[in-house]
Design a protein around this motif. Structure first.
Motif, PDB file in Angstrom:
ATOM      1  N   GLY A 196     -12.019  -4.216  -9.688  1.00 55.67           N
ATOM      2  CA  GLY A 196     -12.412  -3.428 -10.851  1.00 55.67           C
ATOM      3  C   GLY A 196     -11.215  -2.777 -11.516  1.00 55.67           C
ATOM      4  O   GLY A 196     -10.067  -2.956 -11.111  1.00 55.67           O
ATOM      5  N   SER A 197     -11.478  -2.021 -12.551  1.00 56.30           N
ATOM      6  CA  SER A 197     -10.421  -1.384 -13.333  1.00 56.30           C
ATOM      7  C   SER A 197     -10.295   0.072 -12.922  1.00 56.30           C
ATOM      8  O   SER A 197     -11.133   0.897 -13.255  1.00 56.30           O
ATOM      9  N   VAL A 198      -9.243   0.356 -12.186  1.00 56.87           N
ATOM     10  CA  VAL A 198      -9.005   1.706 -11.697  1.00 56.87           C
ATOM     11  C   VAL A 198      -7.679   2.193 -12.274  1.00 56.87           C
ATOM     12  O   VAL A 198      -6.702   1.444 -12.305  1.00 56.87           O
ATOM     13  N   ASP A 199      -7.644   3.425 -12.716  1.00 55.85           N
ATOM     14  CA  ASP A 199      -6.425   3.967 -13.314  1.00 55.85           C
ATOM     15  C   ASP A 199      -5.401   4.286 -12.229  1.00 55.85           C
ATOM     16  O   ASP A 199      -5.396   5.360 -11.649  1.00 55.85           O
ATOM     17  N   THR A 200      -4.536   3.295 -11.975  1.00 53.83           N
ATOM     18  CA  THR A 200      -3.468   3.502 -10.997  1.00 53.83           C
ATOM     19  C   THR A 200      -2.098   3.573 -11.674  1.00 53.83           C
ATOM     20  O   THR A 200      -1.073   3.582 -11.004  1.00 53.83           O
ATOM     21  N   PHE A 201      -2.098   3.618 -13.018  1.00 52.62           N
ATOM     22  CA  PHE A 201      -0.826   3.495 -13.716  1.00 52.62           C
ATOM     23  C   PHE A 201      -0.490   4.629 -14.676  1.00 52.62           C
ATOM     24  O   PHE A 201       0.677   4.900 -14.940  1.00 52.62           O
ATOM     25  N   SER A 202      -1.506   5.337 -15.219  1.00 55.74           N
ATOM     26  CA  SER A 202      -1.206   6.368 -16.217  1.00 55.74           C
ATOM     27  C   SER A 202      -0.356   7.502 -15.653  1.00 55.74           C
ATOM     28  O   SER A 202       0.340   8.186 -16.391  1.00 55.74           O
ATOM     29  N   VAL A 203      -0.397   7.665 -14.326  1.00 54.62           N
ATOM     30  CA  VAL A 203       0.419   8.715 -13.699  1.00 54.62           C
ATOM     31  C   VAL A 203       1.905   8.422 -13.859  1.00 54.62           C
ATOM     32  O   VAL A 203       2.745   9.322 -13.727  1.00 54.62           O
ATOM     33  N   ARG A 204       2.261   7.167 -14.154  1.00 52.67           N
ATOM     34  CA  ARG A 204       3.673   6.809 -14.298  1.00 52.67           C
ATOM     35  C   ARG A 204       4.119   6.786 -15.757  1.00 52.67           C
ATOM     36  O   ARG A 204       5.267   6.500 -16.050  1.00 52.67           O
ATOM     37  N   TRP A 205       3.199   7.053 -16.690  1.00 52.22           N
ATOM     38  CA  TRP A 205       3.552   7.094 -18.104  1.00 52.22           C
ATOM     39  C   TRP A 205       4.106   8.463 -18.479  1.00 52.22           C
ATOM     40  O   TRP A 205       3.798   9.474 -17.828  1.00 52.22           O
ATOM     41  N   SER A 237       6.966   4.291   1.602  1.00 56.16           N
ATOM     42  CA  SER A 237       5.873   4.010   2.537  1.00 56.16           C
ATOM     43  C   SER A 237       5.744   5.110   3.582  1.00 56.16           C
ATOM     44  O   SER A 237       4.635   5.565   3.889  1.00 56.16           O
ATOM     45  N   LEU A 238       6.865   5.541   4.141  1.00 50.86           N
ATOM     46  CA  LEU A 238       6.828   6.574   5.164  1.00 50.86           C
ATOM     47  C   LEU A 238       6.322   7.899   4.596  1.00 50.86           C
ATOM     48  O   LEU A 238       5.595   8.641   5.268  1.00 50.86           O
ATOM     49  N   ALA A 239       6.696   8.174   3.343  1.00 52.16           N
ATOM     50  CA  ALA A 239       6.191   9.386   2.691  1.00 52.16           C
ATOM     51  C   ALA A 239       4.684   9.296   2.500  1.00 52.16           C
ATOM     52  O   ALA A 239       3.950  10.280   2.707  1.00 52.16           O
ATOM     53  N   SER A 240       4.210   8.130   2.120  1.00 51.34           N
ATOM     54  CA  SER A 240       2.770   7.923   1.941  1.00 51.34           C
ATOM     55  C   SER A 240       2.029   8.051   3.270  1.00 51.34           C
ATOM     56  O   SER A 240       0.934   8.619   3.332  1.00 51.34           O
ATOM     57  N   ILE A 241       2.630   7.539   4.318  1.00 47.72           N
ATOM     58  CA  ILE A 241       2.008   7.627   5.644  1.00 47.72           C
ATOM     59  C   ILE A 241       1.864   9.080   6.078  1.00 47.72           C
ATOM     60  O   ILE A 241       0.813   9.490   6.599  1.00 47.72           O
ATOM     61  N   GLU A 242       2.904   9.868   5.845  1.00 45.11           N
ATOM     62  CA  GLU A 242       2.839  11.281   6.214  1.00 45.11           C
ATOM     63  C   GLU A 242       1.757  12.003   5.416  1.00 45.11           C
ATOM     64  O   GLU A 242       1.047  12.863   5.950  1.00 45.11           O
ATOM     65  N   LYS A 243       1.616  11.635   4.149  1.00 47.23           N
ATOM     66  CA  LYS A 243       0.581  12.267   3.320  1.00 47.23           C
ATOM     67  C   LYS A 243      -0.809  11.879   3.807  1.00 47.23           C
ATOM     68  O   LYS A 243      -1.715  12.728   3.880  1.00 47.23           O
ATOM     69  N   ILE A 244      -0.991  10.614   4.144  1.00 42.81           N
ATOM     70  CA  ILE A 244      -2.290  10.163   4.654  1.00 42.81           C
ATOM     71  C   ILE A 244      -2.612  10.866   5.968  1.00 42.81           C
ATOM     72  O   ILE A 244      -3.746  11.314   6.193  1.00 42.81           O
ATOM     73  N   LYS A 245      -1.633  10.989   6.837  1.00 45.52           N
ATOM     74  CA  LYS A 245      -1.848  11.676   8.106  1.00 45.52           C
ATOM     75  C   LYS A 245      -2.314  13.105   7.884  1.00 45.52           C
ATOM     76  O   LYS A 245      -3.228  13.599   8.557  1.00 45.52           O
ATOM     77  N   ALA A 246      -1.673  13.784   6.915  1.00 46.57           N
ATOM     78  CA  ALA A 246      -2.052  15.171   6.620  1.00 46.57           C
ATOM     79  C   ALA A 246      -3.461  15.243   6.043  1.00 46.57           C
ATOM     80  O   ALA A 246      -4.252  16.119   6.390  1.00 46.57           O
ATOM     81  N   GLU A 247      -3.801  14.289   5.166  1.00 51.26           N
ATOM     82  CA  GLU A 247      -5.119  14.277   4.531  1.00 51.26           C
ATOM     83  C   GLU A 247      -6.225  13.985   5.535  1.00 51.26           C
ATOM     84  O   GLU A 247      -7.333  14.517   5.435  1.00 51.26           O
ATOM     85  N   ALA A 300       0.822  -1.221   0.000  1.00 48.00           N
ATOM     86  CA  ALA A 300       0.000   0.000   0.000  1.00 48.00           C
ATOM     87  C   ALA A 300       0.852   1.266   0.000  1.00 48.00           C
ATOM     88  O   ALA A 300       0.401   2.318   0.422  1.00 48.00           O
ATOM     89  N   ASN A 301       2.081   1.152  -0.472  1.00 47.74           N
ATOM     90  CA  ASN A 301       3.014   2.270  -0.340  1.00 47.74           C
ATOM     91  C   ASN A 301       2.905   3.318  -1.448  1.00 47.74           C
ATOM     92  O   ASN A 301       3.300   4.467  -1.253  1.00 47.74           O
ATOM     93  N   ARG A 302       2.393   2.948  -2.627  1.00 44.60           N
ATOM     94  CA  ARG A 302       2.312   3.909  -3.742  1.00 44.60           C
ATOM     95  C   ARG A 302       1.081   4.784  -3.623  1.00 44.60           C
ATOM     96  O   ARG A 302      -0.035   4.285  -3.457  1.00 44.60           O
ATOM     97  N   GLU A 303       1.248   6.078  -3.746  1.00 46.05           N
ATOM     98  CA  GLU A 303       0.131   7.013  -3.586  1.00 46.05           C
ATOM     99  C   GLU A 303      -0.956   6.830  -4.634  1.00 46.05           C
ATOM    100  O   GLU A 303      -2.094   7.240  -4.422  1.00 46.05           O
ATOM    101  N   SER A 304      -0.609   6.241  -5.776  1.00 48.11           N
ATOM    102  CA  SER A 304      -1.614   6.032  -6.820  1.00 48.11           C
ATOM    103  C   SER A 304      -2.193   4.619  -6.787  1.00 48.11           C
ATOM    104  O   SER A 304      -3.000   4.252  -7.637  1.00 48.11           O
ATOM    105  N   GLY A 305      -1.785   3.806  -5.788  1.00 43.58           N
ATOM    106  CA  GLY A 305      -2.198   2.409  -5.758  1.00 43.58           C
ATOM    107  C   GLY A 305      -3.481   2.143  -4.994  1.00 43.58           C
ATOM    108  O   GLY A 305      -3.912   2.940  -4.153  1.00 43.58           O
ATOM    109  N   LEU A 306      -4.079   0.986  -5.275  1.00 41.81           N
ATOM    110  CA  LEU A 306      -5.324   0.608  -4.614  1.00 41.81           C
ATOM    111  C   LEU A 306      -5.138   0.415  -3.114  1.00 41.81           C
ATOM    112  O   LEU A 306      -6.017   0.760  -2.317  1.00 41.81           O
ATOM    113  N   GLY A 307      -4.005  -0.144  -2.730  1.00 37.75           N
ATOM    114  CA  GLY A 307      -3.755  -0.349  -1.311  1.00 37.75           C
ATOM    115  C   GLY A 307      -3.733   0.953  -0.534  1.00 37.75           C
ATOM    116  O   GLY A 307      -4.290   1.050   0.559  1.00 37.75           O
ATOM    117  N   TYR A 308      -3.102   1.957  -1.107  1.00 41.82           N
ATOM    118  CA  TYR A 308      -3.015   3.276  -0.480  1.00 41.82           C
ATOM    119  C   TYR A 308      -4.414   3.852  -0.252  1.00 41.82           C
ATOM    120  O   TYR A 308      -4.741   4.325   0.834  1.00 41.82           O
TER     121      TYR A 308
END
Length: 343
Positions: free
Chosen positions: A252-261, A70-80, A39-47
């Protein structure tokens, strides 16, 4: 193209998903402990799933190998989520599913520090990787997508069972599969390592085919896990296992990848035409539902060992994923692999 895949795509892209409001439709997770792998990627389903569950009050562990991300994602979630949770918090658990021996050690360390585990979401997976075998003779994608989660889940089972035995418990194991399983090649048997280590070298997009193969295996494993949890020998040794709800979910089909293109702004409008959900917040509703939906709590006996689709419905997986015999054979094979690894 297989009929089941066409039907599933039509369902995802033509029909609107049912109304689901995480604020109203999730159980109160205050005091509950959850693990979401990968769940570490900000664009991922786990996140996105972690955000929903933390909002509902859970202590959620992001279990991943990339600590910095992961730690960066955690800090972002905490802020959100500042001021939006009912005591929820997010923590990091370093986990590399490609190393089953390390996986067992992490699970044991987790059980030594936490007194309960209410939800385990096996979300992490690798997709486009070359075919290669580990020193144990198991392909890398099978190790990461199946063997690692298998070892992690079974090692954590005593804590899951202990939690499930408590009054008012609602313990769940959610294994992530994919729409792609509908077009995976037929599995004829699962008796040997070679049956698992399918290279699909002569098929176009062989790497993607191998990924689809693992997602069929996830559904078969979930069926076998449900049987195992409810067997008299298991529930006798670990009281409470029969109260654990194990499910396989196609989110389902969620766009979690176009951000990396390259030039994501150019591609995103076209990608969204074939995606189920317009954003990660909505796209992770099926995962939040499977992990903590009130409807499952109120009718859990119907969900054990079943396959759920992105519309929050119990559905039929591909014919490939329905065989009771192959499911049982897979469990036996995974147990053998685990034993051969000294686990």
């Amino acid at each position: 193209m297989r009929k089941g895949f066409v039907k599933a795509v039509a369902c995802e892209n033509i029909l609107m998903a049912p109304r689901f409001d995480p604020k109203k439709d999730l159980v109160n997770l205050s005091g509950r402990v959850v693990i979401v792998t990968g769940a570490n990627r900000e664009s991922g389903l786990g996140y996105g799933t972690v955000r929903h569950l933390a909002r509902a009050g859970a202590k959620v562990y992001i279990a991943a190998r990339n600590e910095k991300q992961s730690l960066a994602s955690i800090e972002k979630i905490k802020a959100e989520l500042d001021g939006q949770t009912h005591g929820g918090k997010v923590c990091f658990l370093k986990l590399d599913l490609s190393d089953p021996r390390g996986v067992k050690k992490v699970a044991e360390e987790f059980m030594a520090k936490e007194s309960r585990l209410d939800v385990l979401v096996n979300n992490a997976a690798i997709v486009f990787v070359p075919f290669e075998k580990t020193s144990d003779g198991v392909s890398k994608i099978i190790t990461t997508n199946l063997v690692g989660p298998f070892v992690f889940t079974l090692t954590l089972l005593p804590l899951l069972a202990k939690t499930a035995a408590q009054e008012g418990s609602d313990v769940r194991i959610v294994n992530l599969t994919s729409l792609v399983h509908y077009i995976a090649p037929k599995i004829k048997k699962l008796k040997t390592l070679d049956d698992l280590n399918q290279e699909f070298r002569r098929r176009p997009l062989s790497a993607f085919t191998r990924y689809g193969h693992t997602k069929v295996l996830i559904i078969l494993w979930t069926k076998a896990l449900h049987t195992y949890l409810n067997s008299p020998s298991t529930s006798s040794a670990l009281p409470g296992t029969e109260r654990i709800t194990a499910m396989a979910l196609d989110p389902g089909s969620v766009d979690t990848f176009s951000v990396r293109w390259p030039l994501p702004w150019l591609w995103r409008p076209f990608v969204r035409l074939v995606m189920t959900a317009p954003n990660l917040e909505v796209g992770t509703h099926p995962m939040a539902f499977a992990a903590a939906g009130k409807k499952i709590r109120d009718g859990k006996e119907a969900y054990g060992g079943r396959f759920l689709n992105e519309r929050f419905k119990i559905a039929k997986p591909s014919r490939n994923a329905r065989s009771e015999k192959i499911s049982a054979d897979l469990w036996t094979l995974l147990e053998k692999i685990k034993k051969d690894m000294g686990l």
